[in-house]
Every structure is written in C-alpha cells, then in structure tokens.
Design a protein around this motif. Sequence first.
Motif, mmCIF file in Angstrom:
data_model
loop_
_atom_site.group_PDB
_atom_site.id
_atom_site.type_symbol
_atom_site.label_atom_id
_atom_site.label_comp_id
_atom_site.label_asym_id
_atom_site.label_seq_id
_atom_site.Cartn_x
_atom_site.Cartn_y
_atom_site.Cartn_z
ATOM 1 N N LEU A 216 72.391 95.646 82.254
ATOM 2 C CA LEU A 216 73.902 95.550 81.375
ATOM 3 C C LEU A 216 74.063 94.183 80.935
ATOM 4 O O LEU A 216 73.833 94.548 79.053
ATOM 5 N N ARG A 217 73.678 92.765 81.371
ATOM 6 C CA ARG A 217 74.170 91.909 80.688
ATOM 7 C C ARG A 217 72.984 91.593 79.599
ATOM 8 O O ARG A 217 73.054 90.860 78.516
ATOM 9 N N PHE A 218 71.480 91.613 80.241
ATOM 10 C CA PHE A 218 70.549 91.596 78.996
ATOM 11 C C PHE A 218 70.538 92.634 77.461
ATOM 12 O O PHE A 218 70.523 91.704 76.455
ATOM 13 N N VAL A 219 71.241 93.663 77.866
ATOM 14 C CA VAL A 219 71.655 94.751 76.738
ATOM 15 C C VAL A 219 72.584 94.095 75.669
ATOM 16 O O VAL A 219 71.955 93.731 74.624
ATOM 17 N N TRP A 220 73.577 93.480 76.396
ATOM 18 C CA TRP A 220 74.386 92.752 75.628
ATOM 19 C C TRP A 220 74.702 91.602 74.674
ATOM 20 O O TRP A 220 75.276 90.873 73.753
ATOM 21 N N ASN A 221 73.459 91.042 76.110
ATOM 22 C CA ASN A 221 73.700 89.513 75.312
ATOM 23 C C ASN A 221 72.098 89.055 73.889
ATOM 24 O O ASN A 221 72.421 88.332 73.004
ATOM 25 N N LEU A 222 71.203 89.954 74.199
ATOM 26 C CA LEU A 222 70.528 90.351 72.731
ATOM 27 C C LEU A 222 70.492 91.396 71.743
ATOM 28 O O LEU A 222 71.303 92.124 71.970
ATOM 29 N N ARG A 223 71.059 90.215 70.439
ATOM 30 C CA ARG A 223 72.263 90.608 69.379
ATOM 31 C C ARG A 223 71.488 92.180 68.804
ATOM 32 O O ARG A 223 72.336 93.075 68.179
ATOM 33 N N VAL A 224 70.318 92.202 68.557
ATOM 34 C CA VAL A 224 69.550 93.391 68.592
ATOM 35 C C VAL A 224 69.817 94.176 69.254
ATOM 36 O O VAL A 224 69.861 95.540 69.100
ATOM 37 N N LEU A 225 69.606 93.885 70.326
ATOM 38 C CA LEU A 225 70.169 95.402 71.084
ATOM 39 C C LEU A 225 71.074 95.777 70.655
ATOM 40 O O LEU A 225 71.136 97.355 71.269
ATOM 41 N N PHE A 284 53.180 100.792 55.817
ATOM 42 C CA PHE A 284 54.540 99.824 54.414
ATOM 43 C C PHE A 284 55.278 100.128 54.633
ATOM 44 O O PHE A 284 55.906 99.620 53.706
ATOM 45 N N MET A 285 56.048 100.043 55.649
ATOM 46 C CA MET A 285 57.581 100.505 55.469
ATOM 47 C C MET A 285 58.452 99.466 56.353
ATOM 48 O O MET A 285 58.174 99.932 58.065
ATOM 49 N N SER A 286 59.199 98.748 56.984
ATOM 50 C CA SER A 286 59.820 98.382 57.497
ATOM 51 C C SER A 286 60.536 98.888 58.394
ATOM 52 O O SER A 286 61.049 99.343 58.093
ATOM 53 N N ARG A 287 60.558 98.379 59.664
ATOM 54 C CA ARG A 287 61.201 99.334 60.661
ATOM 55 C C ARG A 287 62.884 99.542 60.231
ATOM 56 O O ARG A 287 63.685 100.331 60.385
ATOM 57 N N ARG A 288 63.288 98.042 59.915
ATOM 58 C CA ARG A 288 65.007 97.965 59.564
ATOM 59 C C ARG A 288 65.144 99.395 58.633
ATOM 60 O O ARG A 288 66.254 99.859 58.170
ATOM 61 N N VAL A 289 64.077 98.589 56.860
ATOM 62 C CA VAL A 289 64.673 100.101 56.344
ATOM 63 C C VAL A 289 64.302 101.608 56.714
ATOM 64 O O VAL A 289 65.518 102.451 55.909
ATOM 65 N N THR A 290 63.392 101.887 57.304
ATOM 66 C CA THR A 290 63.040 103.214 57.808
ATOM 67 C C THR A 290 64.429 103.472 58.988
ATOM 68 O O THR A 290 65.047 104.881 58.431
ATOM 69 N N PRO A 398 72.723 91.446 59.791
ATOM 70 C CA PRO A 398 71.592 90.451 59.762
ATOM 71 C C PRO A 398 70.168 90.867 61.415
ATOM 72 O O PRO A 398 69.945 90.497 61.298
ATOM 73 N N SER A 399 71.783 90.937 61.832
ATOM 74 C CA SER A 399 70.971 91.599 63.701
ATOM 75 C C SER A 399 69.852 92.518 63.299
ATOM 76 O O SER A 399 68.475 92.073 63.996
ATOM 77 N N LEU A 400 69.773 93.321 62.302
ATOM 78 C CA LEU A 400 68.426 94.723 62.204
ATOM 79 C C LEU A 400 67.372 94.048 61.474
ATOM 80 O O LEU A 400 66.638 94.206 61.539
ATOM 81 N N ARG A 401 67.587 92.509 61.064
ATOM 82 C CA ARG A 401 66.326 92.233 60.789
ATOM 83 C C ARG A 401 65.415 91.648 61.642
ATOM 84 O O ARG A 401 64.646 91.253 61.246
ATOM 85 N N GLU A 402 65.940 92.098 62.831
ATOM 86 C CA GLU A 402 65.145 91.535 63.554
ATOM 87 C C GLU A 402 64.598 92.436 64.313
ATOM 88 O O GLU A 402 63.326 92.279 65.150
ATOM 89 N N LEU A 403 63.981 93.619 63.595
ATOM 90 C CA LEU A 403 63.279 94.404 64.454
ATOM 91 C C LEU A 403 62.408 93.882 63.362
ATOM 92 O O LEU A 403 61.467 94.620 63.977
ATOM 93 N N ASP A 404 62.081 93.379 62.415
ATOM 94 C CA ASP A 404 60.505 93.140 62.240
ATOM 95 C C ASP A 404 60.418 92.457 62.076
ATOM 96 O O ASP A 404 59.270 91.414 61.709
ATOM 97 N N ARG A 405 60.496 91.594 62.923
ATOM 98 C CA ARG A 405 60.553 89.877 63.377
ATOM 99 C C ARG A 405 59.205 89.829 64.812
ATOM 100 O O ARG A 405 60.225 90.480 66.129
ATOM 101 N N THR A 406 58.619 89.489 65.034
ATOM 102 C CA THR A 406 57.642 89.550 66.098
ATOM 103 C C THR A 406 58.248 89.358 66.782
ATOM 104 O O THR A 406 58.546 87.481 67.150
ATOM 105 N N PRO A 407 58.454 89.443 68.498
ATOM 106 C CA PRO A 407 59.117 88.884 69.729
ATOM 107 C C PRO A 407 58.401 87.721 70.031
ATOM 108 O O PRO A 407 56.764 87.661 69.835
ATOM 109 N N GLY A 408 58.930 86.629 70.666
ATOM 110 C CA GLY A 408 58.062 85.499 71.261
ATOM 111 C C GLY A 408 57.473 85.147 72.257
ATOM 112 O O GLY A 408 58.158 86.475 73.259
#
Length: 408
Positions: A216-225, A284-290, A398-408
């Motif tokens: 639960l804590r992991f989901v809440w603390n990670l902004r995109v999730l 060809f379409m980003s996850r955020r736009v989709t 802005p958090s949804l822009r992380e959908l298209d960023r490759t996780p580190g």
Amino acid sequence: MASRSRVPLGLILFSALVAGAGNGISIIAFPWLVLQRNGSAMEASVVAMAATLPLLVATLFAGTAVDYLGRRRVSMLSDLLSALSVAAVPVIALSFGAEAVNVAVLATLAAFGAFFDPAGMTARETMLPEAAAQAGWTLDKANSGYEAVFNLAYIVGPGIGGVLIATIGGINTMWVTAGAFALSMAVIGALRLEGAGVPDRTQLPEQVWAGIVEGLRFVWNLRVLRTLALIDLAVVGLYMPMESVLFPKYFTDRSEPAQLGWVLMALSIGGLVGALGYAVTSRFMSRRVTMIAAVLILGITMTVIAVLPPLPVILAMAAIGGFAYGPIQPIYNYVMQTRAPQHLRGRVVGVMGSLAYAAGPVGLIVAGPLADGAGLQVTFLALSIPMILIGVVALFLPSLRELDRTPG
C-alpha cells in the motif's frame, strides 16, 4: 544469454484463457441454478453478490500470497480451489440429492470460488515480464495479448455455459467448469520460468500484515501509481453501473433481452479489439495520450447513449467505448510491472486491483436509486459528465507524463 522461447508466454496466455472461460461459465451457471429452483431474481442476486463481494478483500491478499508463496505455486493453488468450489455442486447433488443444492450452498460455493480467483489472475499477470523477455516480446505487446485473451475468455465463457446448460443441465455444467480450472492448473504446472518459483523471503517482511502495508505504501508514495489508482477508482465507479444496472434496466423495461445481449457483446468485442490493437498503436502513440483519449472517448460515448438513441447507435457507441478503453489495462500492467521491484510486484498488482473492485459497488449503490428516482437519461449523464471531466483534468496532470518515461 538465455535462448528465446515463446513457450512460457504461450502457457500463461492459454492458462488465462481457460481459467477465464471457467469463470465465464460460472457467471451463467450459478444464477441459472437458483432461477431453475424457484425463479427468484432476488435469490439469484444474492448468489451473484456472494461471488462479487469477496473480490474486495481477496485481491489485496492475493498479491501478498503471490509475493510470499511464489507465482507458479499460487496460480496452481488458486485453480485447484476454484475447481473444488464448482465441482462441489454436482458432488453435493449426487450425495444428497439435487434439492440439497439450495441458495445458501450456491452462495457459499460462489463466494469460495471468487475468493481465490484474484490470486490466480495476479500470479499470471506478475509472470508476464519474464515471459515476455524470454519470448523477445515488448512488455506492451505481452500485456496487450494477455488482456485480449482475458476479454476473449469472458466472451466465449458465458456462451459455452449457455450451450452446456441447455444440453447437459446446470449441475453437470459444473463438471466442465471444474475441468477448465484443472486444465489451467496443469498448464501452469508445466511452466518453467525465471522468477516463478519459490521467492527470496529475505526481501520480505516477516509479518504478512507488514507486507500488505508495504505494498500500500509503495503505491501511494510513487506518484504515477497513486494517480493511476485514483483515476481507475473513479472511472470504474462511473463505468460499472452502465453495464450492470443501466443497460439491463433499459432493455428490461422494453422487454428486449436479446438486444441487451447484443450491447454487452459489443462492449466486450470492442474491448477485445482495443486490447489487441494496443500492440500496434503503442508503437506510434504515447501511453499518456492513449489513456487520456480512452477516458474522454468513453465519457463521450456514454453521453451519446444518455439520449437513448436507436439501437444501432447504442451498439456503435458501446463498441467504440469498449475499443477506446481496451488499452487501459495493458498500460496499467506495464506501469505496475516496470515500477515495482520483483519482490513487491504481486502486492502492487493486488493493491491496484482491490481499488478497482472497491469502486464498482459504490457506483452501483448510487446509480440504482438514481435511475429509479430520476430516470435513465439523468443517470447516464450523471455518470458520463464526470467521466469527461476526469479526462480533461488528466490532460494537466504532470504525473501522467511519467507513463512514457523509461523507469530507472
């Protein structure tokens, strides 16, 4: 470097298809057995509710079980217990007579089976990253295939259930359902895949409750999730009443049960095609736009339906809405699978799933009385307008822009 093979991914997808079809048959068979006894819709609703309520809690615990016991083991155990829950119906009938299969027995067995279903689904879902890598597939493509198979199972399952009930009867249909779960268990038993076996317990808290809280804590603390969880909570709460209450009421009032089936099939087929199509559109379409487009289109189609247009228009809107929303779950799966470390993956999937299951009953509680009091058109609009607003708000998150960023 390990040699590539599509066998593990194929086994997971086939297991999901067979187990999902078993669940689809159960959705038809359990209420049918009640209605066959005395024709009571109220008692049929009790059994249907018994098969739904356990999902609220079970999904949360399912993810913890996957992380603590292992994915392959939990998948097989889930299928075994589901098989036993449906096989118990004909066993009781043979031992004590068909009259012993009463509402209380059916409700209990439906709840028992439903409690273990999420564990199998979560276990298979968390094995996809390793299976996709071994097959040489992208994770988007694997998730697209998995969700398409899942949708297909819930299209063919009820159809198979109807045919079986008509030919061999409701009680004997449960033998076939149990066989489907047994086949799924056997398929996963043949699976050999990295990360599917016994987990490394040194990375897990000793107390199970501490493990659940960690998820639960992991989901809440990670902004995109956290953002995705809140959006999913709202969207499911707004969408579920349309499928479960509003369409059935509209077509029941018009004495058109066949048309209800067509609309629900249009939704399912649209979802199937949308999930499959995501494997192509993701190139060809980003996850955020989709995702934002899916929410907006679903809201727009619901708004068109709110005017209660002719049946062909309703069918078209249902298919378009289902198609637009088809890619959503593959996107959610991708984010959960790539952001959560392996030892937390099951619990993250469980937390996200439990939130979605919790939203459905809330929406149903609100929509039913509103439809009776204010009418279907008002209720459709009360659900569709907030859906559109969620899509508009999502444009600026802005958090949804992380959908298209490759996780580190």
